[in-house]
Design a protein around this motif. Structure first.
Motif, PDB file in Angstrom:
ATOM      1  N   TYR A  43     -34.221   0.392  32.546  1.00 51.08           N
ATOM      2  CA  TYR A  43     -35.016  -0.577  31.770  1.00 51.08           C
ATOM      3  C   TYR A  43     -35.218  -1.890  32.519  1.00 51.08           C
ATOM      4  O   TYR A  43     -36.024  -2.718  32.128  1.00 51.08           O
ATOM      5  N   LEU A  44     -34.432  -2.092  33.609  1.00 47.77           N
ATOM      6  CA  LEU A  44     -34.676  -3.289  34.433  1.00 47.77           C
ATOM      7  C   LEU A  44     -35.696  -2.971  35.529  1.00 47.77           C
ATOM      8  O   LEU A  44     -36.784  -3.519  35.548  1.00 47.77           O
ATOM      9  N   THR A 229     -39.650   0.281  30.460  1.00 47.77           N
ATOM     10  CA  THR A 229     -40.084  -0.368  31.699  1.00 47.77           C
ATOM     11  C   THR A 229     -40.796   0.601  32.635  1.00 47.77           C
ATOM     12  O   THR A 229     -41.693   0.213  33.374  1.00 47.77           O
TER      13      THR A 229
END
Lengths: 268, 292
Positions: A43-44, A229
């Motif tokens: 998700y980063l 993301t």
């Protein structure tokens, strides 16, 4: 001799394409290495591999979104070309019109489009029209300024030449000012082509999730809301591709048109 | 009526053609304005003051007779080009009177009190997006000359300066000398009575300049227009013209006039003759005196 010519073209294309392609591969490799080595959470920063996978899996949605956004951006861009040209024509014909309207043209440029996008959507509805209008508004200004400059800054000697033959205002406009502004118009179009894509995506942000209009902007705002993301990266990549292709299209068209103005080949 | 303009001529049969055919006869025709029809341009005490005020020209007087080729030499900034723009009608004098005589049909077929004028600028001033033939076509378009006439006129014009095979080339593809030739025939394609040349060959190398001087004389002898030739090159002025006028620095006025006695057609090698050198030296001296 012809073979050498073809080969020459091939090598020239290679010279242009190879460096960015190699750089691209290196960046992707580093990116991948970093995400694997430091175990960066998805998700980063998702790894390039997972972005590619999402692009494949959601290919249908994304290509549909690409088509929608592309249509809106191109339409907005075309409208800005036409309206911008007409406004510039009016500016070139009267200093009074120019003086009275130019501040508002600047206003159009300086007012944050993000601030008035919700208003536009209130007026024109949650969908296609609003997206096109936002795209149009953001890409209009470069066309107006560049084209007006091209129409107004005509070599004084050309004006004298036309005056010798008692030319009408109309003749000066169509035989001198308009051809003179073409390179300026194309320079403005290059700037606007990129802006029109930005405008379409900004418009789609505000049109919102509930709308039928699921363009790239929709996926970006949706994916960012859900911390998806990977999808976000995939959508952004599509936006880049869209912007790039519009830019390339305008550049190629510009090159073809401007051959007469710059360094033309021997006449037919 | 004798038809002297054989090469580019389509209005000779016009009843308004008037005094042109007897420009050599020495007969004085008095027009309604009371000025000899023989004089094509008459400047009387023409002055021009730009707001500032800057006096560009102070009381310039001269006459240009029909068919005459006159050069004006002067130091740079003396107002030579300004004077030419006054004659062309691009500027209006602030004092004195400037008259262009004769009711001569212009290329558009309309008759006016201003004779049809051709202008050659310092640069070729060709529209870069138009091919050579389309550049020559421009004055015809602007004067609404019927389309069917264009092709023949452009062909003739290109042949006159030997640029037939460059009809479709663009200005950027031509050498400086070729561009100037195009500019020259563009100015002549409307068959003007008066050709105004504003230092047209100043940027060219010496050999090209001499060639173009010879070409210009040849065209003049064939077509019998009148011309005012502005230059700062004394040799060019002597080689080309029947009279050379010398202007003083600003505020410009005409300080001397030299008659150039050489017969036409002038052979290129008269440039080497003793008479030519003496005349050129005299004019140079006069210019230098005027400048101090």
């Amino acid at each position: 001799m012809k073979q050498i010519g073809v080969k020459g073209i091939f090598f020239r294309a290679w010279d242009w394409l190879a460096p960015p392609a190699i750089l691209f591969c290196m960046v992707i490799l580093c990116w991948h290495a970093v995400t694997v080595a430091f175990k960066v959470p998805k998700y980063l920063v998702p790894s390039p591999l997972s972005v590619a996978q999402t692009m494949y899996e959601r290919g249908g949605d994304l290509s549909h979104a690409l088509r929608l956004t592309g249509t809106a951006a191109l339409l907005g861009f075309l409208c800005s070309l036409i309206v911008g040209f007409v406004v510039a024509l009016a500016f070139s014909q009267s200093a009074l019109i120019r003086r009275s309207c130019y501040p508002y043209a600047i206003f159009l440029q300086t007012v944050p489009i993000v601030a008035i996008a919700p208003l536009i959507i209130t007026w024109f509805g949650y969908g296609f029209h609003s997206v096109v209008i936002v795209s149009f508004m953001i890409s209009l200004f470069p066309i107006i300024t560049n084209t007006s400059t091209g129409l107004i800054t005509v070599d004084a000697r050309f004006l004298e030449l036309f005056a010798i033959y008692h030319s009408s205002r109309w003749q000066v406009l169509w035989k001198l000012r308009v051809p003179n502004c073409v390179p300026f118009l194309i320079a403005g179009a290059k700037t606007s082509s990129g802006l029109s894509v930005i405008g379409a995506i900004v418009g789609e942000f505000f049109v919102g999730v509930s709308s039928d209009w699921r363009g790239l902007g929709h996926y970006i705002s949706d994916a960012s809301g859900n911390m998806n993301t990977t999808l976000l990266f995939a959508a952004v990549l599509n936006c880049t591709l869209l912007g790039l292709s519009v830019f390339v299209l305008v550049n190629v068209l510009g090159y073809v048109v401007l051959r007469r103005w710059n360094n033309p080949g021997r006449g037919t | 009526m004798s038809q002297t303009r054989t090469t580019l001529n389509c209005h000779c049969d016009s009843p308004n053609w008037g005094g042109h055919s007897n420009y050599k006869s020495g007969q004085m025709n008095i027009s309604s304005t009371g000025i000899s029809k023989e004089a094509l341009v008459s400047c009387r005490d023409v002055g021009l003051v730009f707001p500032g005020p800057v006096t560009a020209l102070a009381a310039v007087s001269f006459r240009l007779r029909r068919g005459e080729l006159v050069s004006i030499v002067g130091p740079s900034g003396c107002g030579k080009s300004t004077l030419l723009r006054l004659i062309a009608g691009l500027l209006n004098p602030t004092s004195g009177s400037l008259e262009l005589t004769g009711e001569i049909p212009s290329a558009s077929g309309k008759s006016g009190d201003r004779p049809d004028v051709g202008f050659v600028f310092q640069d070729a001033t060709l529209l870069p997006w138009r091919s050579v033939q389309d550049n020559i076509r421009l004055p015809l378009e602007l004067l609404h000359v019927p389309r069917p006439e264009h092709t023949a006129r452009i062909q003739t014009a290109l042949e006159l300066v030997g640029l037939k095979e460059f009809a479709n080339a663009f200005p950027a593809q031509l050498s400086g000398g070729m561009r100037m030739r195009v500019a020259l025939v563009r100015a002549l394609v409307t068959q003007p009575q008066l050709l105004l040349l504003d230092e047209p060959f100043g940027a060219l190398d010496e050999i090209t300049r001499q060639r173009l001087n010879e070409d210009l004389l040849e065209l003049w002898q064939r077509q019998h227009w009148s011309a005012v030739f502005i230059t700062h090159n004394v040799f060019e002025a002597v080689f080309l013209s029947q009279r050379v006028l010398v202007m003083s620095p600003r505020p410009g006025k005409i300080v001397a006039e030299f008659a150039i006695p050489f017969e036409y057609p002038r052979a290129p090698d008269i440039r080497g003759s003793a008479d030519f050198a003496r005349l050129a030296a005299e004019i140079s001296l006069c210019l230098r005196k005027a400048a101090t």
